[in-house]
Design a protein around this motif. Structure first.
Motif, PDB file in Angstrom:
ATOM      1  N   GLU A 201       0.827  -1.218   0.000  1.00 45.27           N
ATOM      2  CA  GLU A 201       0.000   0.000   0.000  1.00 45.27           C
ATOM      3  C   GLU A 201       0.862   1.271   0.000  1.00 45.27           C
ATOM      4  O   GLU A 201       0.768   2.119   0.885  1.00 45.27           O
ATOM      5  N   LEU A 202       1.711   1.406  -1.031  1.00 42.97           N
ATOM      6  CA  LEU A 202       2.644   2.534  -1.093  1.00 42.97           C
ATOM      7  C   LEU A 202       1.968   3.898  -0.991  1.00 42.97           C
ATOM      8  O   LEU A 202       2.494   4.787  -0.302  1.00 42.97           O
ATOM      9  N   PRO A 203       0.807   4.135  -1.631  1.00 44.44           N
ATOM     10  CA  PRO A 203       0.166   5.446  -1.461  1.00 44.44           C
ATOM     11  C   PRO A 203      -0.161   5.753   0.001  1.00 44.44           C
ATOM     12  O   PRO A 203       0.036   6.887   0.458  1.00 44.44           O
ATOM     13  N   LEU A 204      -0.639   4.739   0.733  1.00 45.09           N
ATOM     14  CA  LEU A 204      -0.957   4.952   2.144  1.00 45.09           C
ATOM     15  C   LEU A 204       0.302   5.128   2.981  1.00 45.09           C
ATOM     16  O   LEU A 204       0.314   5.881   3.960  1.00 45.09           O
ATOM     17  N   VAL A 205       1.359   4.416   2.602  1.00 47.28           N
ATOM     18  CA  VAL A 205       2.637   4.554   3.310  1.00 47.28           C
ATOM     19  C   VAL A 205       3.110   6.003   3.246  1.00 47.28           C
ATOM     20  O   VAL A 205       3.450   6.616   4.266  1.00 47.28           O
ATOM     21  N   PHE A 206       3.119   6.576   2.040  1.00 52.93           N
ATOM     22  CA  PHE A 206       3.609   7.943   1.882  1.00 52.93           C
ATOM     23  C   PHE A 206       2.613   8.970   2.422  1.00 52.93           C
ATOM     24  O   PHE A 206       3.024   9.982   3.008  1.00 52.93           O
ATOM     25  N   PHE A 207       1.317   8.701   2.263  1.00 52.88           N
ATOM     26  CA  PHE A 207       0.320   9.629   2.786  1.00 52.88           C
ATOM     27  C   PHE A 207       0.411   9.739   4.305  1.00 52.88           C
ATOM     28  O   PHE A 207       0.486  10.841   4.855  1.00 52.88           O
ATOM     29  N   THR A 208       0.393   8.603   4.985  1.00 45.61           N
ATOM     30  CA  THR A 208       0.409   8.654   6.447  1.00 45.61           C
ATOM     31  C   THR A 208       1.748   9.177   6.977  1.00 45.61           C
ATOM     32  O   THR A 208       1.777   9.983   7.912  1.00 45.61           O
ATOM     33  N   SER A 209       2.846   8.749   6.365  1.00 46.17           N
ATOM     34  CA  SER A 209       4.167   9.187   6.841  1.00 46.17           C
ATOM     35  C   SER A 209       4.329  10.702   6.705  1.00 46.17           C
ATOM     36  O   SER A 209       4.752  11.388   7.651  1.00 46.17           O
ATOM     37  N   LEU A 210       3.978  11.239   5.543  1.00 41.19           N
ATOM     38  CA  LEU A 210       4.182  12.667   5.300  1.00 41.19           C
ATOM     39  C   LEU A 210       3.131  13.534   5.978  1.00 41.19           C
ATOM     40  O   LEU A 210       3.437  14.625   6.468  1.00 41.19           O
ATOM     41  N   SER A 211       1.883  13.064   6.027  1.00 42.23           N
ATOM     42  CA  SER A 211       0.853  13.862   6.698  1.00 42.23           C
ATOM     43  C   SER A 211       1.153  13.958   8.192  1.00 42.23           C
ATOM     44  O   SER A 211       0.966  15.020   8.805  1.00 42.23           O
ATOM     45  N   GLN A 212       1.631  12.873   8.783  1.00 48.18           N
ATOM     46  CA  GLN A 212       1.986  12.909  10.204  1.00 48.18           C
ATOM     47  C   GLN A 212       3.255  13.727  10.445  1.00 48.18           C
ATOM     48  O   GLN A 212       3.406  14.347  11.499  1.00 48.18           O
ATOM     49  N   THR A 213       4.143  13.749   9.454  1.00 47.88           N
ATOM     50  CA  THR A 213       5.296  14.652   9.541  1.00 47.88           C
ATOM     51  C   THR A 213       4.832  16.099   9.585  1.00 47.88           C
ATOM     52  O   THR A 213       5.326  16.897  10.394  1.00 47.88           O
ATOM     53  N   SER A 214       3.874  16.439   8.734  1.00 45.89           N
ATOM     54  CA  SER A 214       3.359  17.815   8.723  1.00 45.89           C
ATOM     55  C   SER A 214       2.644  18.149  10.031  1.00 45.89           C
ATOM     56  O   SER A 214       2.720  19.286  10.514  1.00 45.89           O
ATOM     57  N   VAL A 215       1.982  17.161  10.628  1.00 46.11           N
ATOM     58  CA  VAL A 215       1.347  17.391  11.929  1.00 46.11           C
ATOM     59  C   VAL A 215       2.412  17.694  12.987  1.00 46.11           C
ATOM     60  O   VAL A 215       2.262  18.618  13.795  1.00 46.11           O
ATOM     61  N   GLY A 216       3.483  16.908  12.960  1.00 47.04           N
ATOM     62  CA  GLY A 216       4.570  17.163  13.905  1.00 47.04           C
ATOM     63  C   GLY A 216       5.173  18.539  13.728  1.00 47.04           C
ATOM     64  O   GLY A 216       5.472  19.241  14.706  1.00 47.04           O
TER      65      GLY A 216
END
Length: 257
Positions: A5-20
């Motif tokens: 699920e590469l799209p979800l991998v990058f979506f969750t990783s980067l969106s949570q980075t932006s939250v941080g």
């Protein structure tokens, strides 16, 4: 690699980075109201924007992605998309106001809500090992680690102690979870075996350990950039483990355990 699920991998990783990033920028704004933050919020928005673009590749028909809002009453996935959209709006407000306190607090709160919704979205009932609070814990720790890692590049203010604390907690969570699963049912034990033998799992832990070592070095710009790259690599590798190596209960439909 499709089942990872590469799209979800990058979506969750980067969106949570932006939250941080939003959380640490809000923290900095509360304690120092004089520093300009427009550039920092622009970068935060770019990171979130890239994550949202990545998420569209998970949709069967990206051009009709707006249909995802139809089922808000019953679907956590629809609520996740709404939360991400509202988070984007608060980031835009923080950018336009150059980090006015009320807007950065709104962005921070909306970011936490987004992570909470994501934690509920991906705690799938069929994924018995993670049908609990673990996704939310991992996602919050992702935001913690990446926000602390990014802060020196945003306003030249190191956050080394929070970075180290977040890394230690993230490593512990990644290591302890499979140990607990080994005392569970068949699917939980299968997931523990999959994680423990996954090269992504161990590579992610190595990246976190290297980030921990870098956090003890003198913080030059080059070291800060390397810290972000290696930490994000660890997050992506561990997320590949999460989405690709977590065993679903449907795996044994039609055959005995």
């Amino acid at each position: 690699m499709e089942h990872y699920e590469l799209p979800l991998v990058f979506f969750t990783s980067l969106s949570q980075t932006s939250v941080g990033m939003a959380l640490f920028l809000a923290w900095r704004r509360i304690y120092n109201r004089d520093i300009p933050q427009r550039r920092s919020w622009f970068i935060t928005g770019v990171v979130l924007g890239v994550s949202l673009i990545g998420a569209t590749f998970h949709l069967a028909d990206p051009f009709h992605g707006y249909n995802a809002f139809i089922n808000l009453r019953h679907s956590w996935l629809s609520r996740e998309i709404l939360a991400a959209s509202l988070f984007a709006v608060t980031i835009a407000l923080a950018l336009l106001t150059d980090g006015k306190v009320v807007t950065v607090i709104a962005a921070a709160v909306m970011g936490i809500i987004l992570i909470a919704v994501q934690g509920l979205t991906y705690a799938a009932p069929a994924m018995i090992a993670i049908n609990n609070g673990l996704p939310m814990i991992l996602y919050l720790l992702t935001a913690w680690v990446m926000g602390a890692a990014m802060l020196p590049l945003l306003d030249k203010s190191p956050a080394l102690s929070p970075l180290r604390q977040g890394l230690v907690l993230l490593i512990l969570a990644m290591v302890i979870a499979p140990v607990i699963w080994r005392s569970g049912g068949t699917i939980a034990r299968m997931t523990a075996e999959q994680w423990s033998t996954s090269p992504f799992f161990w590579s992610g832990l190595i990246c976190f350990a290297l980030t921990l070592v870098l956090s003890c070095q003198r913080q030059k710009v080059s070291v800060s950039i390397a810290t972000v790259i290696i930490a994000l690599s660890g997050i992506i590798l561990s997320r590949l483990t999460f989405f690709g190596d977590t065993v679903s209960s449907i795996i044994n439909i039609g055959q005995p355990y």
